[in-house]
Design an enzyme around this catalytic site. Structure first.
Site, mmCIF file in Angstrom:
data_model
loop_
_atom_site.group_PDB
_atom_site.id
_atom_site.type_symbol
_atom_site.label_atom_id
_atom_site.label_comp_id
_atom_site.label_asym_id
_atom_site.label_seq_id
_atom_site.Cartn_x
_atom_site.Cartn_y
_atom_site.Cartn_z
ATOM 1 N N ARG A 109 14.376 -0.912 -9.843
ATOM 2 C CA ARG A 109 13.234 -1.684 -9.343
ATOM 3 C C ARG A 109 13.725 -2.893 -8.566
ATOM 4 O O ARG A 109 14.575 -3.642 -9.036
ATOM 5 C CB ARG A 109 12.376 -2.146 -10.520
ATOM 6 C CG ARG A 109 11.192 -3.005 -10.075
ATOM 7 C CD ARG A 109 10.157 -3.128 -11.160
ATOM 8 N NE ARG A 109 10.556 -4.045 -12.218
ATOM 9 C CZ ARG A 109 9.774 -4.369 -13.253
ATOM 10 N NH1 ARG A 109 8.573 -3.831 -13.366
ATOM 11 N NH2 ARG A 109 10.201 -5.206 -14.178
ATOM 12 N N SER A 110 13.169 -3.079 -7.367
ATOM 13 C CA SER A 110 13.486 -4.292 -6.613
ATOM 14 C C SER A 110 12.273 -5.210 -6.623
ATOM 15 O O SER A 110 12.263 -6.234 -7.290
ATOM 16 C CB SER A 110 13.935 -3.950 -5.194
ATOM 17 O OG SER A 110 15.207 -3.320 -5.240
ATOM 18 N N HIS A 113 6.707 -2.746 -6.070
ATOM 19 C CA HIS A 113 5.466 -2.459 -5.344
ATOM 20 C C HIS A 113 5.189 -0.972 -5.179
ATOM 21 O O HIS A 113 4.278 -0.584 -4.449
ATOM 22 C CB HIS A 113 5.484 -3.135 -3.969
ATOM 23 C CG HIS A 113 5.140 -4.595 -4.044
ATOM 24 N ND1 HIS A 113 5.747 -5.442 -4.930
ATOM 25 C CD2 HIS A 113 4.253 -5.349 -3.358
ATOM 26 C CE1 HIS A 113 5.242 -6.661 -4.778
ATOM 27 N NE2 HIS A 113 4.335 -6.632 -3.827
ATOM 28 N N ASP A 114 5.974 -0.128 -5.807
ATOM 29 C CA ASP A 114 5.729 1.313 -5.702
ATOM 30 C C ASP A 114 4.275 1.608 -6.070
ATOM 31 O O ASP A 114 3.794 1.192 -7.126
ATOM 32 C CB ASP A 114 6.671 2.073 -6.645
ATOM 33 C CG ASP A 114 6.696 3.551 -6.344
ATOM 34 O OD1 ASP A 114 7.612 3.989 -5.644
ATOM 35 O OD2 ASP A 114 5.781 4.276 -6.808
ATOM 36 N N GLY A 181 9.417 -5.925 -2.172
ATOM 37 C CA GLY A 181 10.862 -6.030 -2.339
ATOM 38 C C GLY A 181 11.607 -5.287 -1.236
ATOM 39 O O GLY A 181 11.141 -4.248 -0.768
ATOM 40 N N TYR A 477 4.111 4.777 1.031
ATOM 41 C CA TYR A 477 2.771 4.795 0.451
ATOM 42 C C TYR A 477 2.725 5.952 -0.540
ATOM 43 O O TYR A 477 1.952 6.901 -0.418
ATOM 44 C CB TYR A 477 1.702 4.928 1.550
ATOM 45 C CG TYR A 477 1.719 3.770 2.544
ATOM 46 C CD1 TYR A 477 2.219 2.524 2.165
ATOM 47 C CD2 TYR A 477 1.248 3.910 3.849
ATOM 48 C CE1 TYR A 477 2.256 1.452 3.057
ATOM 49 C CE2 TYR A 477 1.270 2.839 4.743
ATOM 50 C CZ TYR A 477 1.780 1.616 4.345
ATOM 51 O OH TYR A 477 1.802 0.572 5.228
HETATM 52 C C1 LIG Z 1 0.585 -5.147 -1.431
HETATM 53 C C2 LIG Z 1 1.475 -4.183 -0.713
HETATM 54 C C3 LIG Z 1 1.654 -4.303 0.654
HETATM 55 C C4 LIG Z 1 2.497 -3.431 1.349
HETATM 56 N N1 LIG Z 1 2.657 -3.583 2.694
HETATM 57 C C5 LIG Z 1 3.477 -2.743 3.361
HETATM 58 C C6 LIG Z 1 3.692 -2.879 4.762
HETATM 59 O O1 LIG Z 1 3.147 -3.770 5.413
HETATM 60 N N2 LIG Z 1 4.500 -1.981 5.377
HETATM 61 C C7 LIG Z 1 5.126 -0.988 4.697
HETATM 62 O O2 LIG Z 1 5.876 -0.239 5.304
HETATM 63 N N3 LIG Z 1 4.956 -0.840 3.368
HETATM 64 C C8 LIG Z 1 4.150 -1.694 2.694
HETATM 65 N N4 LIG Z 1 3.973 -1.520 1.351
HETATM 66 C C9 LIG Z 1 4.646 -0.423 0.654
HETATM 67 C C10 LIG Z 1 6.050 -0.812 0.253
HETATM 68 O O3 LIG Z 1 6.879 -0.744 1.394
HETATM 69 C C11 LIG Z 1 6.597 0.157 -0.805
HETATM 70 O O4 LIG Z 1 5.784 0.117 -1.943
HETATM 71 C C12 LIG Z 1 8.042 -0.181 -1.163
HETATM 72 O O5 LIG Z 1 8.668 0.932 -1.728
HETATM 73 C C13 LIG Z 1 8.113 -1.351 -2.094
HETATM 74 O O6 LIG Z 1 9.432 -1.758 -2.330
HETATM 75 P P1 LIG Z 1 9.752 -2.538 -3.696
HETATM 76 O O7 LIG Z 1 11.181 -2.806 -3.752
HETATM 77 O O8 LIG Z 1 8.799 -3.675 -3.835
HETATM 78 O O9 LIG Z 1 9.285 -1.440 -4.732
HETATM 79 P P2 LIG Z 1 9.871 -0.813 -6.084
HETATM 80 O O10 LIG Z 1 8.661 -0.410 -6.850
HETATM 81 O O11 LIG Z 1 10.842 -1.722 -6.732
HETATM 82 O O12 LIG Z 1 10.645 0.463 -5.549
HETATM 83 C C14 LIG Z 1 10.042 1.499 -4.808
HETATM 84 C C15 LIG Z 1 10.937 2.741 -4.835
HETATM 85 O O13 LIG Z 1 12.224 2.424 -4.320
HETATM 86 C C16 LIG Z 1 13.227 2.579 -5.326
HETATM 87 N N5 LIG Z 1 14.143 1.450 -5.248
HETATM 88 C C17 LIG Z 1 13.819 0.139 -5.321
HETATM 89 N N6 LIG Z 1 14.911 -0.610 -5.195
HETATM 90 C C18 LIG Z 1 15.947 0.225 -5.048
HETATM 91 C C19 LIG Z 1 17.350 0.017 -4.904
HETATM 92 N N7 LIG Z 1 17.876 -1.212 -4.891
HETATM 93 N N8 LIG Z 1 18.166 1.104 -4.803
HETATM 94 C C20 LIG Z 1 17.628 2.347 -4.834
HETATM 95 N N9 LIG Z 1 16.306 2.591 -4.976
HETATM 96 C C21 LIG Z 1 15.469 1.537 -5.084
HETATM 97 C C22 LIG Z 1 12.467 2.602 -6.628
HETATM 98 O O14 LIG Z 1 13.182 3.261 -7.656
HETATM 99 C C23 LIG Z 1 11.192 3.299 -6.228
HETATM 100 O O15 LIG Z 1 11.410 4.687 -6.131
HETATM 101 C C24 LIG Z 1 3.147 -2.396 0.645
HETATM 102 C C25 LIG Z 1 2.961 -2.272 -0.727
HETATM 103 C C26 LIG Z 1 2.137 -3.141 -1.409
HETATM 104 C C27 LIG Z 1 1.938 -2.971 -2.885
#
Ligand SMILES: Cc1cc2nc3c(=O)[nH]c(=O)nc-3n(C[C@H](O)[C@H](O)[C@H](O)COP(=O)(O)OP(=O)(O)OC[C@H]3O[C@@H](n4cnc5c(N)ncnc54)[C@H](O)[C@@H]3O)c2cc1C
Ligand SMILES: *[C@@H]1O[C@H](CO)[C@@H](O)[C@H](O)[C@H]1NC(C)=O
Ligand SMILES: *[C@@H]1O[C@H](CO)[C@@H](O)[C@H](O)[C@H]1NC(C)=O
Ligand SMILES: *[C@@H]1O[C@H](CO)[C@@H](O)[C@H](O)[C@H]1NC(C)=O
Ligand SMILES: *[C@@H]1O[C@H](CO)[C@@H](O)[C@H](O)[C@H]1NC(C)=O
Ligand SMILES: *[C@@H]1O[C@H](CO)[C@@H](O)[C@H](O)[C@H]1NC(C)=O
Ligand SMILES: *[C@@H]1O[C@H](CO)[C@@H](O)[C@H](O)[C@H]1NC(C)=O
Length: 535
Positions: A109-110, A113-114, A181, A477
């Site tokens: 998890r980073s 926001h998944d 993240g 998404y």
């Molecule tokens: C409020 C909101 C707004 C958003 N706006 C946009 C937008 O404007 N444009 C867009 O393109 N997307 C957008 N998104 C979607 C977003 O890009 C994805 O949800 C993205 O995967 C989130 O990354 P995270 O690190 O926060 O999520 P996490 O839930 O931490 O990870 C998402 C996925 O990536 C994997 N992962 C995370 N970190 C790593 C790592 N270090 N190494 C390997 N795998 C990893 C996780 O295991 C999981 O499968 C939005 C989402 C939300 C909730």
């Protein structure tokens, strides 16, 4: 070669399955103890500060603080045996090695926001550990080479803030939500208001560091171009734990212009959306106009509103004639427009409360959390006005009170990058993207199925009007309705169902890379890429 290795694979796999399914619950405690012993075996004192087990008083707050879609905060979801928030690359290596040797699964998890919570919950029976990357949040911006190294725990708002502190003329093309993240976002693609000009976040990654299934740390050179290709859009979590990225920063002018123009059905919204479909992707690439469709009230009467929100990389004086030439029907006026710096536009697009400033882009400000379900689509041909009317009809339904459709234009740089350059395949020909979202309140959470059914009906209605064979979807998404494996035994054939939607033919190359770097499928989750031809 392939037959032998896949036979071997399924053997390893069956054995571990037998182990998992025959494991009595009491041995969870043993696994837990052996895993912790393993973590401590390196005599590294610093790791004990960042190990959280259910007996630690902060276990729940560490687990929940990065859960963005709060429909997944529930006592019934399966929780991790342990959470580790590494302070160093070495800690990550330790977790990977100790998890592997003790039969634990990993969730990385980073930013959390998944959309389906796959970074912190697991449907598998096997116990799991969350590697929460929040503390790997270093940023180093080099204005000379116009690059930055960032830890995966960096949130997008922090990244933008750090770049702007170094230079008002540098930026990075990624998403609009500041709390997202970079670990998940960049490894899954990453799009925002600069995408037409510069492509996806993943298109602008020039190096990365990853911990692989052997626990080794690799950079671009040592991982090789295949793995480096895969983690720029293929999702990181099928391949390892990404530690950091080196980003190519991009130029932004000192003055940009933003506007939001709202039009209801009574104000020709249908016609305007219909028209936007034909020009949104062909506009000057300095001009990005996205549309938010929502239910609205006008004089007490229920209606549908299209909000046209825009970023222009230039001044109002240049924008107005451009709009007059390409989209006069919108009726943009000077007083609708505001000039500002690029970093201020990041605040404008962030959806933060009005009055927010550039400093609110950093994490001290908690982002409002919500209950929601989302889906995505790509459009290859403008949708007829009649079909759009059918879509609006659904927005008059009760469940749509907090629903939102986001139409994001493609074109520009996105059409120049080949659909095999990185795993993200939705390039030339996909004129815009739909994101379908439905939100509900805490009081309504017991009735969440109503809202989920509503969005599924909407998605079904859209089928004839969007990309087909297969119907495209955007990995970031995430949508488990596209298919998922909740047992941990995904076959290649099964994964191709969702894999082809997210990646089209790139799915095959991703599975080849997986076969190469993680043949025993240690890094797996409900929608991960399995090794090529595995059964
Ligand atoms: C409020 C909101 C707004 C958003 N706006 C946009 C937008 O404007 N444009 C867009 O393109 N997307 C957008 N998104 C979607 C977003 O890009 C994805 O949800 C993205 O995967 C989130 O990354 P995270 O690190 O926060 O999520 P996490 O839930 O931490 O990870 C998402 C996925 O990536 C994997 N992962 C995370 N970190 C790593 C790592 N270090 N190494 C390997 N795998 C990893 C996780 O295991 C999981 O499968 C939005 C989402 C939300 C909730
Ligand atoms: C423990 O890990 C930290 C962080 O990686 C490192 O700085 C330190 O040198 C390590 N200590 C030992 C005893 O290995
Ligand atoms: C959690 O509890 C264990 C056992 O009491 C302790 O060793 C560890 O340091 C605690 N973790 C944190 C982060 O406080
Ligand atoms: C690491 O993350 C935890 C959980 O958010 C936090 O409490 C702690 O202060 C962080 N440690 C460091 C050194 O940043
Ligand atoms: C447009 O509509 C949005 C969403 O309803 C609202 O937040 C915003 O204030 C409106 N903007 C203008 C300029 O009317
Ligand atoms: C709607 O379109 C009609 C015909 O094109 C035009 O006359 C009218 O002014 C438009 N209404 C608004 C509110 O823009
Ligand atoms: C995975 O295992 C479950 C439970 O044993 C079984 O029902 C299912 O058919 C298997 N799925 C695949 C794709 O092999």
């Amino acid at each position: 070669m392939e037959t032998t290795s896949s036979t071997k694979l399924s053997c390893i796999f069956l054995c571990s399955l037998v182990l998992v399914f025959s494991m009595p619950w009491s041995t969870r405690a043993e696994i837990h103890d052996r895993f912790l012993q393993c973590l401590h075996s390196q005599n590294n004192d610093s790791i004990s500060q960042v190990i959280y087990t259910p007996t630690n008083s902060s276990y729940n707050s560490v687990l929940q603080s990065s859960i963005e879609n709060i429909r997944f905060i529930s006592p019934t979801e399966r929780k991790p045996l342990v959470i580790v928030t590494p302070l160093s690359d070495f800690h990550v290596q330790l977790v990977v090695n100790c998890a592997k040797s003790n039969g634990l699964q990993i969730r990385v998890r980073s930013g959390g926001h998944d959309y389906e919570g796959l970074s912190y919950l697991s449907y598998y029976l096997q116990p799991f550990v969350i590697v929460d990357m929040r503390n790997l949040s270093g940023i180093s911006v080099d204005t000379e080479s116009k690059t930055a190294w960032i830890g995966v725990g960096v949130r997008l708002g922090e990244l933008y803030h750090a770049i702007a502190e170094k230079s008002p003329n540098l930026g990075f093309p990624a998403g609009t939500c500041p709390s997202v993240g970079s670990g998940g976002h960049i490894s899954g693609g990453g799009e925002g208001a600069l995408t037409r000009k510069y492509g996806l976040a993943a298109d602008n990654v020039i190096d990365a560091k990853i911990v692989n299934a052997e626990g080794a740390i690799l950079d671009r050179k040592s991982m090789g171009e295949d793995l480096f290709w895969a983690i720029r859009g293929g999702g990181g979590a099928s391949f390892g734990v990404i530690l950091a990225y080196r980003l190519q920063l991009v130029s932004v002018p000192s003055t940009v212009t933003v506007f939001t123009v709202n039009r209801t059905l009574e104000q020709n919204a249908s016609k305007l959306v219909h028209q936007w479909q034909q020009i949104g992707y062909r506009l000057d690439r300095d001009l990005f106009i996205t549309i938010f469709i929502t239910q609205a009230r006008s004089g007490g009467k229920l209606t549908v509103q299209a909000a046209f929100q825009s970023l222009y990389l230039g001044t109002v004086a240049k924008l107005l004639p451009l709009m007059q030439e390409s989209f006069p029907e919108l009726g943009l006026r000077k007083e609708d427009c505001t000039e500002m710096s690029w970093i201020e536009s990041a605040v404008y697009f962030a959806g933060l409360p009005s009055g927010s400033t550039v400093n609110d882009l950093v994490r001290s400000t908690p982002y409002p959390k919500t209950y929601y379900k989302a889906k995505s689509d790509y459009v290859v041909e403008p949708i007829s006005e009649v079909a759009l009317e059918g879509l609006w009809k659904r927005f008059f339904e009760e469940e749509a009170e907090r629903a939102q459709l986001i139409l994001s234009p493609s074109g520009g740089r996105m059409f120049e990058i080949s659909d095999t350059e990185i795993p993200y395949p939705h390039r030339a020909g996909n004129i815009y993207q739909f994101q379908h979202m439905v939100f509900w309140t805490e009081e309504e959470n017991a009735n969440s199925q109503r809202y989920i059914d509503w969005i599924r009906r909407l998605y079904k209605y859209m089928a004839p009007f969007v990309s087909r064979f297969p119907r495209g979807a955007y990995l970031n998404y995430r949508d488990l309705d596209l298919g998922a494996n909740r047992e941990g035994n995904t076959s290649f054939a099964q994964a191709s169902v969702w894999g082809m939607k997210y990646f089209r033919k790139n799915f095959y190359r991703l599975a080849h890379v997986k076969q190469e770097v993680d043949p025993s499928n240690f890094f797996r989750y409900e929608q991960s890429i399995p090794p090529f031809l595995s059964s």
